[in-house]
Enzyme design. Structure first.
Site, PDB file in Angstrom:
ATOM      1  N   SER A  79       0.734  -1.322  -0.061  1.00 31.33           N
ATOM      2  CA  SER A  79       0.042  -0.207   0.250  1.00 31.33           C
ATOM      3  C   SER A  79       0.915   1.286  -0.014  1.00 31.33           C
ATOM      4  O   SER A  79       1.866   1.442   0.321  1.00 31.33           O
ATOM      5  CB  SER A  79      -0.934  -0.013   1.063  1.00 31.33           C
TER       6      SER A  79
HETATM    7  N1  SAH Z   1      -0.782  -4.993   4.070  1.00 34.20           N
HETATM    8  C1  SAH Z   1      -0.172  -5.344   2.788  1.00 34.20           C
HETATM    9  C2  SAH Z   1      -0.905  -5.022   1.678  1.00 34.20           C
HETATM   10  C3  SAH Z   1      -1.386  -6.123   0.709  1.00 34.20           C
HETATM   11  S1  SAH Z   1      -2.411  -5.712  -0.661  1.00 34.20           S
HETATM   12  C4  SAH Z   1       1.141  -4.594   2.643  1.00 34.20           C
HETATM   13  O1  SAH Z   1       1.788  -3.910   3.598  1.00 34.20           O
HETATM   14  O2  SAH Z   1       2.098  -5.063   1.925  1.00 34.20           O
HETATM   15  C5  SAH Z   1      -3.471  -6.929   0.247  1.00 34.20           C
HETATM   16  C6  SAH Z   1      -3.293  -8.220   0.382  1.00 34.20           C
HETATM   17  O3  SAH Z   1      -4.620  -8.878   1.027  1.00 34.20           O
HETATM   18  C7  SAH Z   1      -2.737  -9.073  -0.713  1.00 34.20           C
HETATM   19  O4  SAH Z   1      -1.370  -9.593  -0.413  1.00 34.20           O
HETATM   20  C8  SAH Z   1      -3.983 -10.214  -1.046  1.00 34.20           C
HETATM   21  O5  SAH Z   1      -3.306 -11.622  -1.254  1.00 34.20           O
HETATM   22  C9  SAH Z   1      -4.569 -10.314   0.485  1.00 34.20           C
HETATM   23  N2  SAH Z   1      -5.916 -10.894   0.649  1.00 34.20           N
HETATM   24  C10 SAH Z   1      -6.849 -10.620  -0.255  1.00 34.20           C
HETATM   25  N3  SAH Z   1      -8.049 -11.409  -0.095  1.00 34.20           N
HETATM   26  C11 SAH Z   1      -7.788 -11.911   1.329  1.00 34.20           C
HETATM   27  C12 SAH Z   1      -8.393 -12.860   2.083  1.00 34.20           C
HETATM   28  N4  SAH Z   1      -9.491 -13.310   1.861  1.00 34.20           N
HETATM   29  N5  SAH Z   1      -7.825 -13.208   3.274  1.00 34.20           N
HETATM   30  C13 SAH Z   1      -6.385 -12.828   3.587  1.00 34.20           C
HETATM   31  N6  SAH Z   1      -5.702 -12.092   2.670  1.00 34.20           N
HETATM   32  C14 SAH Z   1      -6.251 -11.693   1.474  1.00 34.20           C
END
Ligand code: SAH
Length: 230
Positions: A79
């Site tokens: 993000s």
């Molecule tokens: N907090 C992260 C942002 C990653 S983007 C960072 O700092 O890098 C959001 C993430 O949510 C992705 O890696 C995606 O695979 C995950 N995601 C999507 N749906 C999900 C679910 N149902 N359960 C757990 N993770 C999920």
């Protein structure tokens, strides 16, 4: 001497690059986070301490301190730093609290949260991402973070209830299991929306009687929260 000179050159290059990254991080915190309204000193300190360049793919390190999301593989992104700081401030974390993050991704948001909370549990649905972020967080010394791969729609019942819950992927509506796993007096922050074009960040407070109070915050754009296999 012949060997010493290149070694010294390498060492000074590394020190210079390191200094450069620190300067870039400081600039990012001042220009994109503090000046845009994030004021909580503990949050700013956590952003200053967290080496975002180590959470992005090596080829993108030069862009690590620009205020933008970056690809981390598997169609996912790390993000934007301002949003990470903004959401962290909204959570109003305390050192004795237990928090849950949905969407570990690169592990960057988890690292920021870990500076401010007692213990952080974080769930990632893409097993490869969980497998890379867990050892990275460990190697960087973030001891109060537990990563697991799984479906965030179910939360983490074995560790519930949580004082704070943060979603970093957007569901069309807040999953019921997560609302149930929030402590009375707790707070949940999540991007919510059926498509990337109509998402907003929402803050949900659960009062002492278990009643939910919802208020909208910023319009945002997160990757969708996908459903796991039953
Ligand atoms: N907090 C992260 C942002 C990653 S983007 C960072 O700092 O890098 C959001 C993430 O949510 C992705 O890696 C995606 O695979 C995950 N995601 C999507 N749906 C999900 C679910 N149902 N359960 C757990 N993770 C999920």
């Amino acid at each position: 001497m012949r060997r010493l000179v290149p070694a010294l050159l390498v060492a000074s290059f590394v020190a210079c690059a390191q200094g450069n990254l620190e300067a870039q991080r400081e600039r990012m915190v001042r220009q994109h986070i503090e000046q845009r309204g994030v004021r909580d000193r503990r949050v700013l300190e956590a952003m200053r301490k967290t080496p975002r360049h180590l959470f992005v793919p090596e080829g993108l390190r030069a862009m690590a301190y620009a205020d933008q999301p970056l690809p981390i593989g598997h169609g996912q992104t790390i993000s934007q730093p301002y949003i990470v700081a903004f959401m962290t401030e909204l959570l109003e974390l305390k050192p004795d609290q237990k928090a849950l993050e949905i969407g570990t991704g690169s592990g960057y948001q988890a690292a920021v949260l870990s500076h401010l909370v007692g213990h952080l549990y974080t769930i990632e649905i893409v097993p490869e991402l969980a497998r890379s972020s867990a050892p990275l967080l460990k190697q960087l010394g973030y001891k109060n973070v537990t990563v697991r791969d799984g479906d965030g729609y179910k939360g983490w019942p074995e560790q519930a209830p949580f004082d704070r819950i943060l979603l970093t992927a957007a569901p069309p509506e807040i999953p019921q299991a997560l609302l149930e796993q929030l402590k009375p007096g707790g707070r949940l922050v999540a991007p919510v929306g059926a498509s990337v074009f109509e998402q907003e960040l929402v803050v949900i407070d659960k009062d002492k009687d278990g009643k939910l109070h919802r208020r909208p915050s910023l319009p945002v754009r997160f990757v969708p929260m996908v459903r796991g296999k039953e």
